[in-house]
Scaffold this motif. Structure first.
Motif, PDB file in Angstrom:
ATOM      1  N   VAL A 143       0.839  -1.199   0.000  1.00 56.91           N
ATOM      2  CA  VAL A 143       0.000   0.000   0.000  1.00 56.91           C
ATOM      3  C   VAL A 143       0.879   1.257   0.000  1.00 56.91           C
ATOM      4  N   VAL A 144       1.965   1.211   0.753  1.00 56.23           N
ATOM      5  CA  VAL A 144       2.872   2.366   0.849  1.00 56.23           C
ATOM      6  C   VAL A 144       3.474   2.693  -0.518  1.00 56.23           C
ATOM      7  N   GLN A 145       3.837   1.675  -1.280  1.00 55.83           N
ATOM      8  CA  GLN A 145       4.404   1.904  -2.611  1.00 55.83           C
ATOM      9  C   GLN A 145       3.371   2.540  -3.536  1.00 55.83           C
ATOM     10  N   ARG A 178       0.782   4.275  -2.561  1.00 55.38           N
ATOM     11  CA  ARG A 178       0.555   5.633  -2.058  1.00 55.38           C
ATOM     12  C   ARG A 178       1.627   6.588  -2.576  1.00 55.38           C
ATOM     13  N   ASP A 179       2.883   6.172  -2.493  1.00 54.78           N
ATOM     14  CA  ASP A 179       3.986   7.032  -2.951  1.00 54.78           C
ATOM     15  C   ASP A 179       3.868   7.331  -4.443  1.00 54.78           C
ATOM     16  N   ARG A 180       3.538   6.330  -5.225  1.00 50.76           N
ATOM     17  CA  ARG A 180       3.369   6.526  -6.663  1.00 50.76           C
ATOM     18  C   ARG A 180       2.192   7.463  -6.911  1.00 50.76           C
ATOM     19  N   PHE A 181       1.120   7.281  -6.154  1.00 49.26           N
ATOM     20  CA  PHE A 181      -0.080   8.109  -6.269  1.00 49.26           C
ATOM     21  C   PHE A 181       0.240   9.563  -5.951  1.00 49.26           C
ATOM     22  N   LEU A 182       0.956   9.787  -4.845  1.00 51.25           N
ATOM     23  CA  LEU A 182       1.312  11.162  -4.445  1.00 51.25           C
ATOM     24  C   LEU A 182       2.217  11.824  -5.474  1.00 51.25           C
ATOM     25  N   SER A 183       3.156  11.065  -6.025  1.00 53.86           N
ATOM     26  CA  SER A 183       4.068  11.663  -7.005  1.00 53.86           C
ATOM     27  C   SER A 183       3.334  12.011  -8.304  1.00 53.86           C
ATOM     28  N   ALA A 184       2.231  11.312  -8.584  1.00 47.88           N
ATOM     29  CA  ALA A 184       1.467  11.586  -9.800  1.00 47.88           C
ATOM     30  C   ALA A 184       0.487  12.746  -9.630  1.00 47.88           C
ATOM     31  N   LEU A 185       0.155  13.061  -8.377  1.00 52.78           N
ATOM     32  CA  LEU A 185      -0.813  14.137  -8.126  1.00 52.78           C
ATOM     33  C   LEU A 185      -0.131  15.493  -8.193  1.00 52.78           C
ATOM     34  N   SER A 186      -0.899  16.486  -8.613  1.00 59.67           N
ATOM     35  CA  SER A 186      -0.356  17.845  -8.641  1.00 59.67           C
ATOM     36  C   SER A 186      -0.671  18.589  -7.349  1.00 59.67           C
ATOM     37  N   SER A 187      -1.662  18.087  -6.589  1.00 61.06           N
ATOM     38  CA  SER A 187      -2.032  18.773  -5.344  1.00 61.06           C
ATOM     39  C   SER A 187      -1.118  18.340  -4.203  1.00 61.06           C
ATOM     40  N   ASN A 188      -1.169  19.088  -3.128  1.00 55.84           N
ATOM     41  CA  ASN A 188      -0.360  18.786  -1.948  1.00 55.84           C
ATOM     42  C   ASN A 188      -1.187  18.006  -0.937  1.00 55.84           C
ATOM     43  N   GLN A 189      -1.612  16.821  -1.309  1.00 50.52           N
ATOM     44  CA  GLN A 189      -2.408  16.000  -0.410  1.00 50.52           C
ATOM     45  C   GLN A 189      -1.488  15.449   0.683  1.00 50.52           C
ATOM     46  N   VAL A 237       0.212  12.951   3.338  1.00 52.13           N
ATOM     47  CA  VAL A 237       0.616  11.557   3.214  1.00 52.13           C
ATOM     48  C   VAL A 237      -0.388  10.646   3.912  1.00 52.13           C
ATOM     49  N   SER A 238      -0.828  11.046   5.099  1.00 50.13           N
ATOM     50  CA  SER A 238      -1.762  10.192   5.840  1.00 50.13           C
ATOM     51  C   SER A 238      -3.119  10.099   5.137  1.00 50.13           C
ATOM     52  N   GLU A 239      -3.611  11.209   4.599  1.00 54.15           N
ATOM     53  CA  GLU A 239      -4.877  11.177   3.872  1.00 54.15           C
ATOM     54  C   GLU A 239      -4.751  10.324   2.612  1.00 54.15           C
ATOM     55  N   ALA A 240      -3.635  10.456   1.928  1.00 56.62           N
ATOM     56  CA  ALA A 240      -3.408   9.656   0.718  1.00 56.62           C
ATOM     57  C   ALA A 240      -3.356   8.173   1.073  1.00 56.62           C
ATOM     58  N   TYR A 241      -2.688   7.839   2.169  1.00 57.66           N
ATOM     59  CA  TYR A 241      -2.593   6.441   2.592  1.00 57.66           C
ATOM     60  C   TYR A 241      -3.980   5.877   2.873  1.00 57.66           C
ATOM     61  N   LYS A 242      -4.787   6.632   3.605  1.00 57.68           N
ATOM     62  CA  LYS A 242      -6.145   6.168   3.927  1.00 57.68           C
ATOM     63  C   LYS A 242      -6.953   5.949   2.648  1.00 57.68           C
ATOM     64  N   PHE A 243      -6.849   6.899   1.734  1.00 60.17           N
ATOM     65  CA  PHE A 243      -7.579   6.794   0.476  1.00 60.17           C
ATOM     66  C   PHE A 243      -7.149   5.549  -0.301  1.00 60.17           C
ATOM     67  N   ILE A 244      -5.827   5.367  -0.445  1.00 60.39           N
ATOM     68  CA  ILE A 244      -5.289   4.231  -1.198  1.00 60.39           C
ATOM     69  C   ILE A 244      -5.666   2.922  -0.518  1.00 60.39           C
TER      70      ILE A 244
END
Length: 179
Positions: free
Chosen positions: A26-28, A30-41, A43-50
């Motif tokens: 999930v962490v991997q 999440r990291d890929r997801f965050l790097s692809a996003l343009s917004s400043n989401q 890390v914890s919110e992104a992890y929960k979402f993923i």
């Protein structure tokens, strides 16, 4: 067998469609997801979402959860069903919560209000300390007014203590908001 349809956000879909992206944690993802996003989401919110999305895909049998006995690491693999699923791209999934920019503006407004309140309370504290110091000077100059000056001095000290407590509370809330 009818084709299964699953709603998924565009960014997550793009990442998962990459054939080389398999056997992931999930962490991997999440990291890929965050790097692809343009917004400043966050890390914890992104992890929960993923994590919620991965659990949903496991439930729909698009992903398989693999527990490695040698470690506590959990990885996820795409199943044969994954390629047969009709993914419905839904951009609103990412924005189903208030947008990060809106949250940032709200949080900034709260922080700004707290900082203004802190400044005002610090000014009030200095005023109260100055008042109590002046009562002490007056007492030394006019000992015959001891009773009145002493009661005023105690009131000013009590006020200073309350203001100091307020400052501590505001600083505590500020530090929590800024995390």
């Amino acid at each position: 067998m009818p084709k299964v349809s699953i709603k998924i956000c565009a960014t997550l879909h793009t990442i998962l469609q990459d054939e080389s992206f398999n056997n992931f944690q999930v962490v991997q993802l999440r990291d890929r997801f965050l790097s692809a996003l343009s917004s400043n989401q966050s890390v914890s919110e992104a992890y929960k979402f993923i994590y919620r999305q991965v659990c949903r895909l496991v439930k729909k049998k698009a992903l398989r959860k693999v527990n490695k006995e040698s470690s506590k690491t959990v990885t996820y693999q795409k199943t044969e069903l994954f390629d047969q699923i009709n993914f419905v791209i839904n951009d609103s999934i990412e924005t189903s919560k208030p947008s990060q920019k809106l949250l940032d503006k709200t949080e900034l407004a709260v922080i700004q209000q707290l900082q203004e309140r802190l400044k005002q309370t610090e000014v009030d504290l200095l005023t109260s300390i100055g008042e109590s110091e002046e009562y002490m000077r007056l007492y030394k100059s006019f000992p015959e007014m001891k009773e009145h000056l002493e009661s005023q001095y105690m009131l000013a000290r009590e006020s200073s203590s309350k203001l100091l407590g307020q400052i501590k509370a505001i600083k505590s809330v500020l530090s929590h908001q800024q995390k």
